[in-house]
Structures are given as C-alpha cells and as structure tokens.
Design a protein around this motif. Structure first.
Motif, mmCIF file in Angstrom:
data_model
loop_
_atom_site.group_PDB
_atom_site.id
_atom_site.type_symbol
_atom_site.label_atom_id
_atom_site.label_comp_id
_atom_site.label_asym_id
_atom_site.label_seq_id
_atom_site.Cartn_x
_atom_site.Cartn_y
_atom_site.Cartn_z
ATOM 1 N N GLY A 1 -1.407 103.406 -16.082
ATOM 2 C CA GLY A 1 -2.100 103.145 -17.329
ATOM 3 C C GLY A 1 -1.159 102.792 -18.456
ATOM 4 O O GLY A 1 0.066 102.790 -18.307
ATOM 5 N N LYS B 1 -10.109 96.214 -27.681
ATOM 6 C CA LYS B 1 -10.100 96.393 -26.230
ATOM 7 C C LYS B 1 -10.620 95.144 -25.532
ATOM 8 O O LYS B 1 -10.004 94.658 -24.575
ATOM 9 N N TRP C 1 -5.371 101.427 -15.357
ATOM 10 C CA TRP C 1 -5.433 100.195 -14.587
ATOM 11 C C TRP C 1 -4.895 100.392 -13.178
ATOM 12 O O TRP C 1 -4.232 101.377 -12.883
ATOM 13 N N SER D 1 -10.828 102.050 -16.755
ATOM 14 C CA SER D 1 -11.490 102.914 -17.725
ATOM 15 C C SER D 1 -10.634 102.999 -18.980
ATOM 16 O O SER D 1 -9.424 102.744 -18.934
ATOM 17 N N TRP D 2 -11.272 103.375 -20.088
ATOM 18 C CA TRP D 2 -10.584 103.521 -21.370
ATOM 19 C C TRP D 2 -10.968 104.839 -22.025
ATOM 20 O O TRP D 2 -12.109 105.290 -21.903
ATOM 21 N N ASP E 1 -13.229 98.830 -30.202
ATOM 22 C CA ASP E 1 -13.873 98.213 -29.039
ATOM 23 C C ASP E 1 -13.599 96.714 -29.001
ATOM 24 O O ASP E 1 -13.368 96.142 -27.933
ATOM 25 N N GLY F 1 -5.707 102.943 -21.605
ATOM 26 C CA GLY F 1 -6.350 102.101 -20.605
ATOM 27 C C GLY F 1 -5.769 102.413 -19.241
ATOM 28 O O GLY F 1 -4.555 102.365 -19.061
ATOM 29 N N TRP G 1 -0.784 103.592 -22.736
ATOM 30 C CA TRP G 1 -1.186 104.332 -23.930
ATOM 31 C C TRP G 1 -0.780 103.470 -25.109
ATOM 32 O O TRP G 1 0.397 103.141 -25.280
ATOM 33 N N ILE H 1 -10.690 106.234 -25.976
ATOM 34 C CA ILE H 1 -10.421 105.718 -27.311
ATOM 35 C C ILE H 1 -10.674 106.812 -28.340
ATOM 36 O O ILE H 1 -11.733 107.433 -28.330
ATOM 37 N N TYR I 1 -8.192 96.774 -15.466
ATOM 38 C CA TYR I 1 -8.437 98.051 -16.144
ATOM 39 C C TYR I 1 -9.690 98.687 -15.554
ATOM 40 O O TYR I 1 -10.687 98.019 -15.308
ATOM 41 N N MET J 1 -5.385 104.664 -27.837
ATOM 42 C CA MET J 1 -6.242 104.061 -26.822
ATOM 43 C C MET J 1 -5.488 104.114 -25.502
ATOM 44 O O MET J 1 -4.343 103.676 -25.419
#
Length: 183
Positions: free
Chosen positions: A115, A12, A94, A80-81, A9, A92, A117, A83, A78, A90
C-alpha cells in the motif's frame, strides 16, 4: 487541518485514473504532477536500506522514474482506501501483478499486503507518500520469475543496476539516514 470529504474522494479518483493511464503508457513519470514542489516519497528496501526522494523533481526522476523503469507489464490495482478527513491521511491498499502467467495460469503477483500512505496537501496534491510492501516477497517473486524465464529485459536491467551498483543508488540511504524522516 480538516479537509472536505468530497475533495479527498476527488483526489482519490483523479489518482486512480492517472495510475491506469500511466500503466497503459508504461511511464509513471506523469504522476509527479500530483505532488507539491517540496513533497517527499519514501519506502523501505529491507534490513539495510530506505529510499527517499525529496522534491517533485526527484520524485519524477528517481522514485517514479528510475525506480519504476523496467517494471513494464506490471499493474498496481488499488483494492481499498482508508481516508481521514481530519488529517488528510489517505491509505490506498494495492496489489502488484505482472502480466506473465505461471504454468498453472496464475499471474506472477506479490504476496502480502502492499500500500501507499499519502498526506494530502490540498489543491489536489500530495505532500508526501510512504509505500509499504514485503521486500522479502519481492525478492522471492523476482527469483521465481528469473528461474521461470519470464523476466523482461527491462526488469533484468533494473535487477542488474541494483546488484552491480558501485555505490549507493540515487535515493537509497542506510536505514535511518534519509534526508527527511520516514515517519
């Protein structure tokens, strides 16, 4: 290798803030500091080409340098993520949004799902990154912007570089021939 969720986290959050900072500055090169020395960064460029940068220097100079040059006025917020603490994967998701607006007031923005990766390598560094976006939608959006006369000189130069290349562009490879596997 499992990773501590708080560390992921934290990565991120550092990444998100750095992205905001480089978008404001109009230079994405400082993001290279988030990659290991031997990291790789790749994506697909339609039915004929893949892109791959190998090592932090190529990531700085080509992937987030040359490939992002001309994309001034764009943001990549972004949304959402996802993880995975067990693998360090991870994802993300966007959007790609331009500051210019259409006659109806909407921003020029890339349709579809975009997104990145990432594979976390520890020590607040990425071991690799793979981007995904719909290249057909990118082409259609840039064509719309050309028709509407809202292409910046930087983006026009980027388009011209691709269209007028005498040979392969740095980091561009025929499908399946990148120096490291895409997957």
């Amino acid at each position: 290798m499992a990773f501590d969720r708080a560390e992921l986290d934290g990565m991120k959050e550092r990444w998100l803030q750095a992205n905001i900072d480089v978008e404001k500055a109009g230079d994405w090169r400082p993001l290279a500091d988030f990659y290991t020395e031997d990291a790789t960064y790749g994506w697909n460029y339609g039915p004929k080409n893949d892109f791959m940068a190998v090592g932090r220097d190529e990531i700085r100079d080509i992937a987030i340098g040359l490939e992002m040059d001309g994309l001034d006025g764009w943001t990549y917020p972004y949304q959402s993520w996802v993880i995975d603490e067990q693998t360090g994967d991870m994802i993300g998701l966007w959007k790609q949004i331009n500051e210019a607006t259409r006659a109806d007031g909407t921003h020029y923005a890339l349709n579809g799902v975009q997104g990145s990766w990432f594979k976390y390598a520890g020590d607040f560094k990425w071991g690799w990154q793979r981007d995904f976006f719909d290249y057909g939608n990118v082409t259609a959006l840039f064509a719309e912007m050309l028709t509407d006369g809202v292409i910046t000189p930087g983006l026009q130069g980027r388009i011209d570089r691709v269209l007028n290349a005498d040979g392969p562009l740095p980091g561009w490879y025929p499908i399946g021939q990148t120096p490291v596997p895409m997957w």
